[in-house]
Design a protein around this motif. Structure first.
Motif, short mmCIF file in Angstrom:
data_model
loop_
_atom_site.label_atom_id
_atom_site.label_comp_id
_atom_site.label_asym_id
_atom_site.label_seq_id
_atom_site.Cartn_x
_atom_site.Cartn_y
_atom_site.Cartn_z
N ARG A 2 27.63 -16.69 -33.90
CA ARG A 2 28.58 -16.49 -32.79
C ARG A 2 28.98 -15.02 -32.68
NH1 ARG A 2 30.99 -21.45 -34.70
NH2 ARG A 2 32.53 -20.22 -35.82
N THR A 17 26.13 -13.03 -31.23
CA THR A 17 25.99 -13.33 -29.80
C THR A 17 27.05 -12.59 -28.99
OG1 THR A 17 25.10 -15.51 -30.32
CG2 THR A 17 25.93 -15.18 -28.09
N ARG A 18 28.30 -12.59 -29.48
CA ARG A 18 29.36 -11.84 -28.79
C ARG A 18 29.04 -10.35 -28.74
NH1 ARG A 18 32.87 -15.33 -31.68
NH2 ARG A 18 33.26 -13.72 -33.24
N ARG A 19 28.55 -9.82 -29.86
CA ARG A 19 28.21 -8.40 -29.92
C ARG A 19 27.09 -8.07 -28.92
NH1 ARG A 19 24.24 -6.09 -32.36
NH2 ARG A 19 23.85 -7.81 -33.77
N LEU A 20 26.07 -8.91 -28.85
CA LEU A 20 24.96 -8.67 -27.92
C LEU A 20 25.43 -8.76 -26.47
CD1 LEU A 20 22.08 -10.62 -29.70
CD2 LEU A 20 22.31 -8.13 -29.47
N ARG A 21 26.29 -9.71 -26.18
CA ARG A 21 26.82 -9.83 -24.82
C ARG A 21 27.63 -8.59 -24.44
NH1 ARG A 21 28.98 -15.98 -25.06
NH2 ARG A 21 26.98 -17.01 -24.77
N LYS A 22 28.43 -8.13 -25.38
CA LYS A 22 29.26 -6.94 -25.12
C LYS A 22 28.37 -5.72 -24.90
CE LYS A 22 33.32 -4.62 -26.98
NZ LYS A 22 34.25 -4.57 -28.10
N GLU A 23 27.33 -5.57 -25.71
CA GLU A 23 26.40 -4.45 -25.54
C GLU A 23 25.69 -4.52 -24.18
OE1 GLU A 23 23.76 -4.49 -28.86
OE2 GLU A 23 25.31 -3.92 -30.29
N ALA A 24 25.27 -5.72 -23.81
CA ALA A 24 24.57 -5.90 -22.54
C ALA A 24 25.51 -5.56 -21.38
CB ALA A 24 24.03 -7.31 -22.40
N LYS A 25 26.76 -5.96 -21.49
CA LYS A 25 27.74 -5.69 -20.44
C LYS A 25 27.99 -4.19 -20.34
CE LYS A 25 32.36 -6.68 -18.86
NZ LYS A 25 33.71 -7.00 -19.23
N ASN A 26 28.13 -3.53 -21.48
CA ASN A 26 28.36 -2.09 -21.49
C ASN A 26 27.17 -1.32 -20.92
OD1 ASN A 26 30.88 -2.42 -22.59
ND2 ASN A 26 30.21 -2.08 -24.69
#
Length: 127
Positions: free
Chosen positions: A109, A112-121
């Motif tokens: 989890r 996954t949160r870290r990857l989502r944050k990176e993708a958003k940034n």
């Protein structure tokens, strides 16, 4: 004995609802199809039990004769002087396994949160 009884009852239902008086009833025809499929599955299970391929446990659906037989065996084993089988305590192992599984879920989890944050940034940084 329970499986044999179930097969007898299913055979009775198949004979009843596939008779002439029910021929034109689509619901009866569908019921017969389902019962025939179910009967085949029960027959496979019975064959596995009879051949020894599958062993019944106390948690299985047992008939009264089989339950009585197993009860007598247990009573015989519980008599003084009868050899008692020791059960190993596996609770520590399963607690450790559960902790490891929970830790793995937590890591997944977090990643996954870290990857989502990176993708958003990265999406925000594009012109």
């Amino acid at each position: 004995e329970m499986l044999e009884g179930m097969i007898r009852e299913l055979d009775r239902l198949i004979a009843k609802y596939s008779g002439n008086e029910w021929n034109r009833n689509t619901d009866a025809n569908r019921i017969v199809e389902l019962i025939v499929e179910h009967r085949a599955l029960i027959q496979v299970e019975l064959n596995e039990v009879n051949s020894g391929l599958r062993k019944l446990t106390d948690r299985d659906f047992l008939g009264p004769k089989e339950r009585r037989r197993r009860l007598k065996l247990k009573e015989k084993d519980n008599k003084p002087g009868a050899q008692q089988t020791k059960r190993r305590d596996s609770s520590k192992y399963f607690r450790k396994l559960e902790r490891e599984a929970n830790a793995q879920k937590k890591r997944k989890r977090r990643d996954t949160r870290r990857l989502r944050k990176e993708a958003k940034n990265e999406g925000d940084a594009m012109p």
